[in-house]
Design an enzyme around this catalytic site. Structure first.
Site, PDB file in Angstrom:
ATOM      1  N   ASP A  52      40.975  -0.251   0.820  1.00 21.48           N
ATOM      2  CA  ASP A  52      40.143   0.236  -0.098  1.00 21.48           C
ATOM      3  C   ASP A  52      39.997  -0.601  -1.693  1.00 21.48           C
ATOM      4  O   ASP A  52      39.312  -0.100  -2.467  1.00 21.48           O
ATOM      5  CB  ASP A  52      40.040   1.745  -0.196  1.00 21.48           C
ATOM      6  CG  ASP A  52      41.308   2.327  -0.781  1.00 21.48           C
ATOM      7  OD1 ASP A  52      42.163   1.399  -1.344  1.00 21.48           O
ATOM      8  OD2 ASP A  52      41.381   3.331  -0.990  1.00 21.48           O
ATOM      9  N   SER A  53      41.024  -1.422  -1.583  1.00 17.34           N
ATOM     10  CA  SER A  53      41.218  -2.428  -2.626  1.00 17.34           C
ATOM     11  C   SER A  53      39.837  -3.221  -2.500  1.00 17.34           C
ATOM     12  O   SER A  53      39.492  -3.940  -3.684  1.00 17.34           O
ATOM     13  CB  SER A  53      42.357  -3.391  -2.503  1.00 17.34           C
ATOM     14  OG  SER A  53      42.412  -4.260  -1.310  1.00 17.34           O
ATOM     15  N   ASP A  91      40.946   1.412   6.147  1.00 13.13           N
ATOM     16  CA  ASP A  91      41.430   2.350   5.001  1.00 13.13           C
ATOM     17  C   ASP A  91      40.566   3.694   4.777  1.00 13.13           C
ATOM     18  O   ASP A  91      39.459   3.282   4.294  1.00 13.13           O
ATOM     19  CB  ASP A  91      41.648   1.461   3.773  1.00 13.13           C
ATOM     20  CG  ASP A  91      42.694   1.681   2.894  1.00 13.13           C
ATOM     21  OD1 ASP A  91      43.409   2.745   3.072  1.00 13.13           O
ATOM     22  OD2 ASP A  91      42.910   1.141   2.134  1.00 13.13           O
ATOM     23  N   LYS A 121      44.525   4.006   8.022  1.00 16.71           N
ATOM     24  CA  LYS A 121      45.560   4.067   6.849  1.00 16.71           C
ATOM     25  C   LYS A 121      44.995   5.389   5.894  1.00 16.71           C
ATOM     26  O   LYS A 121      43.807   5.306   5.617  1.00 16.71           O
ATOM     27  CB  LYS A 121      45.763   2.703   6.023  1.00 16.71           C
ATOM     28  CG  LYS A 121      46.741   3.131   5.015  1.00 16.71           C
ATOM     29  CD  LYS A 121      47.300   1.679   4.346  1.00 16.71           C
ATOM     30  CE  LYS A 121      46.360   1.290   3.290  1.00 16.71           C
ATOM     31  NZ  LYS A 121      46.373   2.156   2.175  1.00 16.71           N
ATOM     32  N   GLU A 123      46.618   7.774   2.396  1.00 20.48           N
ATOM     33  CA  GLU A 123      47.772   7.736   1.339  1.00 20.48           C
ATOM     34  C   GLU A 123      48.368   8.993   1.036  1.00 20.48           C
ATOM     35  O   GLU A 123      47.867   9.956   1.161  1.00 20.48           O
ATOM     36  CB  GLU A 123      46.820   7.194  -0.034  1.00 20.48           C
ATOM     37  CG  GLU A 123      46.475   5.875   0.135  1.00 20.48           C
ATOM     38  CD  GLU A 123      46.038   5.212  -1.459  1.00 20.48           C
ATOM     39  OE1 GLU A 123      45.968   5.975  -2.260  1.00 20.48           O
ATOM     40  OE2 GLU A 123      45.410   3.993  -1.441  1.00 20.48           O
ATOM     41  N   GLU A 190      54.479   1.130  -1.278  1.00 20.39           N
ATOM     42  CA  GLU A 190      53.949   0.313  -2.383  1.00 20.39           C
ATOM     43  C   GLU A 190      54.725   0.533  -3.641  1.00 20.39           C
ATOM     44  O   GLU A 190      55.100   1.761  -3.846  1.00 20.39           O
ATOM     45  CB  GLU A 190      52.433   0.390  -2.715  1.00 20.39           C
ATOM     46  CG  GLU A 190      51.886  -0.241  -3.714  1.00 20.39           C
ATOM     47  CD  GLU A 190      50.385  -0.488  -3.703  1.00 20.39           C
ATOM     48  OE1 GLU A 190      49.671   0.099  -2.844  1.00 20.39           O
ATOM     49  OE2 GLU A 190      49.823  -1.078  -4.595  1.00 20.39           O
TER      50      GLU A 190
HETATM   51  O1  KIV Z   1      43.614  -0.997  -0.343  1.00 25.51           O
HETATM   52  C1  KIV Z   1      44.738  -1.740  -0.209  1.00 25.51           C
HETATM   53  O2  KIV Z   1      44.410  -3.187  -0.147  1.00 25.51           O
HETATM   54  C2  KIV Z   1      45.948  -1.402   0.079  1.00 25.51           C
HETATM   55  C3  KIV Z   1      46.986  -2.488   0.164  1.00 25.51           C
HETATM   56  C4  KIV Z   1      47.546  -2.836  -1.197  1.00 25.51           C
HETATM   57  C5  KIV Z   1      48.383  -1.917   1.176  1.00 25.51           C
HETATM   58  O3  KIV Z   1      46.467  -0.285   0.415  1.00 25.51           O
END
Ligand code: KIV
Length: 289
Positions: A52-53, A91, A121, A123, A190
């Site tokens: 989600d970056s 994510d 994924k 969090e 992280e």
């Molecule tokens: O969203 C993302 O890119 C991440 C990574 C930094 C692990 O969660």
């Protein structure tokens, strides 16, 4: 368009477990679209995360919080179309899984069904541990994410390293253990001190992928735009740049602009010709009008 790359064997969770057991570092990277997927595929990485970056790297939001499930799904589907061998992790964005097990399962199923993800994924520890357990029970492989969790960075005091005191480190380790206990297949850690990673890794059977967490993790993940220097703005301390593509890209577009303005591009070799004799015939047809 690109050099031929021999197809690789598909990576499986069993293959990652074997790498962990053999002490062979796992390589994970983010990708957000079809060309970046093709690049990381050709580079031979093990795991690809459509993080989600993307909210910041490709969509221009100022944090990961605003990105929606539909936006993430569109990007994830594009990555899926460019990948063959690596495991693909979707994510789940902020607000798409926290409220209930039902919500988490419904969102995760979209990433598996519509976008072809192998895992999803989520969090944090806390209530996320229950969501992870529910997802695993619903047959969806899960990657946990502890330490600095950007979706809830405000509650953590901002984008800063976590686990710097013994108590704070224990809290990170307890979250990690709880997520493994809930059935997670992998864990991202992280921005924690390397001592915390060194203490954590021997306690877990699942692969631990670090980002800003030292060399003791079973593998590493970096953001595509950070490692390739594609991002305008400061990067976190743990980022190492392996290329400066933004600079190269600006130079390329500048050169193009100079050549268009100077009448240099396009040259004859960049154009098409009519079939022999047809240009003359066209002139004749035009003259008869
Ligand atoms: O969203 C993302 O890119 C991440 C990574 C930094 C692990 O969660």
């Amino acid at each position: 368009m690109s050099a031929h790359v021999a197809p690789r064997t598909r990576i499986t969770l069993a293959a990652l477990a074997a790498k962990k057991a053999a002490g062979e570092p796992i390589v994970m990277v983010t990708a957000y679209d079809h060309p970046s997927a093709q690049i990381v595929e050709a580079a031979g990485v093990d795991v690809v995360l459509v993080g989600d970056s993307a909210a910041m790297t490709v969509l221009g939001y100022d944090s990961t919080v605003p990105v929606t499930t539909d936006e993430m799904l569109m990007l994830t589907k594009a990555v899926r179309r460019g990948l063959a061998a690596p495991l693909l992790v979707g994510d789940l964005p902020f607000g798409s899984y926290e409220a209930s097990d039902e919500l988490a399962i419904a969102t995760a199923q979209r990433f598996i069904k519509e976008a072809g993800c192998d895992l999803v994924k989520i969090e944090r520890g806390g209530t996320t541990v229950d969501r992870a357990r529910a997802l695993v029970q619903a047959g969806i492989p899960v990657v946990g994410h502890v330490g600095l969790t950007p979706q809830t960075a405000t509650a953590l005091g901002g984008y800063r390293a976590q686990g710097r005191t013994a108590e704070a480190a224990l809290a990170v380790i307890d979250d990690a253990l709880a997520l493994q206990d809930a059935g997670c297949s992998m864990l991202v850690v992280e921005a924690v001190p390397s001592e915390v990673t060194a203490a954590l890794v021997p306690l877990l059977d699942i692969p631990v992928i670090g980002i800003g967490a030292g060399a003791e993790a079973d593998g590493q993940v970096l953001v595509f735009h950070d490692l390739l220097g594609l991002y305008d703005g400061g990067a976190a301390k743990f980022v190492k740049r392996y290329a400066e593509l933004r600079t190269a890209a600006i130079r390329g577009v500048e050169d193009y602009a100079v050549e268009v303005r100077g009448g240099v591009y396009p040259a004859p070799e960049h154009g098409y010709s009519m079939t022999e004799g047809e240009a003359t015939r066209l002139q004749e047809l035009l003259a008869r009008r």
